[in-house]
Design a protein around this motif. Sequence first.
Motif, PDB file in Angstrom:
ATOM      1  N   CYS A  38       6.558  10.793  -2.120  1.00 48.74           N
ATOM      2  CA  CYS A  38       6.716   9.557  -1.354  1.00 48.74           C
ATOM      3  C   CYS A  38       8.189   9.384  -0.999  1.00 48.74           C
TER       4      CYS A  38
ATOM      5  N   CYS B  67       3.922   2.626  -4.780  1.00 53.07           N
ATOM      6  CA  CYS B  67       4.468   1.557  -3.945  1.00 53.07           C
ATOM      7  C   CYS B  67       3.554   1.173  -2.782  1.00 53.07           C
TER       8      CYS B  67
ATOM      9  N   CYS C 111       0.566   5.709  -1.221  1.00 52.52           N
ATOM     10  CA  CYS C 111       1.300   6.017  -2.446  1.00 52.52           C
ATOM     11  C   CYS C 111       0.752   5.131  -3.563  1.00 52.52           C
TER      12      CYS C 111
ATOM     13  N   GLU D 239       9.590   6.740   0.034  1.00 49.76           N
ATOM     14  CA  GLU D 239      10.062   5.401  -0.294  1.00 49.76           C
ATOM     15  C   GLU D 239      10.528   5.317  -1.743  1.00 49.76           C
ATOM     16  N   CYS D 240       9.693   5.842  -2.675  1.00 50.84           N
ATOM     17  CA  CYS D 240      10.035   5.708  -4.092  1.00 50.84           C
ATOM     18  C   CYS D 240      10.339   7.055  -4.750  1.00 50.84           C
TER      19      CYS D 240
HETATM   20 ZN    ZN Z   1       5.914   5.471  -3.163  1.00 48.13          ZN
END
Ligand code: ZN
Length: 95
Positions: free
Chosen positions: A43, A33, A30, A45-46
């Motif tokens: 992504c 992040c 990514c 995560e973010c």
């Molecule tokens: Zn990310």
Amino acid sequence: MAVPKQRQTKSRRDKRRAHLKMKPVKLSKCPKCGEPILAHHYCSECGFYNGKEAIDVLAKLTKREKKRVQKEQQEKEKIKQKKAKGLDMGEMSKK
Ligand SMILES: [Zn+2]
């Protein structure tokens, strides 16, 4: 119905099946992040895709989880900034 004339040997059968194996998943990083992500997917995560926020990752979390995730993201950005600074210093010394 077509019927096989002769039985295939174990060798021929196994040679055919040699290609029927699972391939490892290809992951990229990514850009925001640095977490490993699948190509053409946002992504997890973010929540970013192609430089824009595709989904709000924090929307479904409880208050406590939100705090924890936000803290983690901030720490990651701090590390990223430190790395960027370190590279700049390295480049300066080269020149
Ligand atoms: Zn990310």
